[in-house]
Design an enzyme around this catalytic site. Sequence first.
Site, PDB file in Angstrom:
ATOM      1  N   HIS A  71       0.830  -1.207   0.000  1.00 23.88           N
ATOM      2  CA  HIS A  71       0.000   0.000   0.000  1.00 23.88           C
ATOM      3  C   HIS A  71       0.867   1.260   0.000  1.00 23.88           C
ATOM      4  O   HIS A  71       0.675   2.160  -0.828  1.00 23.88           O
ATOM      5  CB  HIS A  71      -0.898  -0.015   1.238  1.00 23.88           C
ATOM      6  CG  HIS A  71      -1.799   1.169   1.354  1.00 23.88           C
ATOM      7  ND1 HIS A  71      -3.110   1.151   0.938  1.00 23.88           N
ATOM      8  CD2 HIS A  71      -1.575   2.423   1.829  1.00 23.88           C
ATOM      9  CE1 HIS A  71      -3.661   2.328   1.166  1.00 23.88           C
ATOM     10  NE2 HIS A  71      -2.747   3.120   1.699  1.00 23.88           N
ATOM     11  N   GLU A  72       1.824   1.313   0.912  1.00 26.65           N
ATOM     12  CA  GLU A  72       2.656   2.507   1.034  1.00 26.65           C
ATOM     13  C   GLU A  72       3.615   2.662  -0.143  1.00 26.65           C
ATOM     14  O   GLU A  72       3.884   3.780  -0.592  1.00 26.65           O
ATOM     15  CB  GLU A  72       3.427   2.472   2.352  1.00 26.65           C
ATOM     16  CG  GLU A  72       2.537   2.480   3.592  1.00 26.65           C
ATOM     17  CD  GLU A  72       1.583   3.657   3.613  1.00 26.65           C
ATOM     18  OE1 GLU A  72       1.984   4.762   3.187  1.00 26.65           O
ATOM     19  OE2 GLU A  72       0.429   3.477   4.046  1.00 26.65           O
ATOM     20  N   HIS A 130       1.840   4.363  -3.011  1.00 23.57           N
ATOM     21  CA  HIS A 130       1.817   5.825  -2.864  1.00 23.57           C
ATOM     22  C   HIS A 130       3.147   6.430  -3.295  1.00 23.57           C
ATOM     23  O   HIS A 130       3.189   7.396  -4.068  1.00 23.57           O
ATOM     24  CB  HIS A 130       1.557   6.195  -1.401  1.00 23.57           C
ATOM     25  CG  HIS A 130       0.148   6.007  -0.946  1.00 23.57           C
ATOM     26  ND1 HIS A 130      -0.932   6.501  -1.636  1.00 23.57           N
ATOM     27  CD2 HIS A 130      -0.361   5.387   0.151  1.00 23.57           C
ATOM     28  CE1 HIS A 130      -2.049   6.197  -0.988  1.00 23.57           C
ATOM     29  NE2 HIS A 130      -1.723   5.513   0.093  1.00 23.57           N
TER      30      HIS A 130
END
Length: 233
Positions: free
Chosen positions: A25-26, A29
């Site tokens: 997820h990170e 980003h």
Amino acid sequence: MQDFVLDLFLLMASFLAVCIVLPLHEFAHAFVAYKSGDLTPKYSGRLTLNPLAHFDLLGLVMFTLAGFGWAKPVSINPMNFKHYKRGLVLTAIAGVVINYISAILFFPLTQLYISTSLWALDMFIKYFFIYLYSYSLAFCIFNLIPLPPLDGWRVVEATNKRRGKVYRFFETYGNYILLGLIGIHLLVEITSRFSALSIACQIFSYIDILGFIMSELTFYLGWPIFKLWGLIL
């Protein structure tokens, strides 16, 4: 003793699943921000799949024990984006998109029957696959909530030109509201494990807005995944 070993294996499976789901997820980003022209994630060491670069201790514990949590936000400088608004939106949605794609890809693993000579190891592998799918979907849904500092709020920031009273209220108090929602949900989770606290659990469940959101969206966003793989498997 056998129950203790099983609980330990399941906790390990949960932790290992978090170590995969959360960095994806990170990293999404950081990668999208980097590709949009901002080098900040690279310089801050977030352009990596190394879980240690992304962990927030409290969020990690929450994720491992409760099934949802958070990581350290990826630092970005939107002024470096080649296209400001597009870069903001794409960076904001990158995490939830990769988690939903992950849920789609991990789901077939939950349907596999695994047989080993060690029962606890059998359960470890089985639940590791289940956690990979369920955590991917849960993290996607949790971050869709439009409250700071979640991704849903970043989308609101990127697309909302007006900064009225409602916007300023949630910008100021949204994180406290989110903590309150998390606290109520945790009380429901804790009291549900003890029969003596069943009345308290019932009372808290009436105001468990986060639990309602998570369960409803899990059903609606999980349904296409079930249907897709139902046609294939």
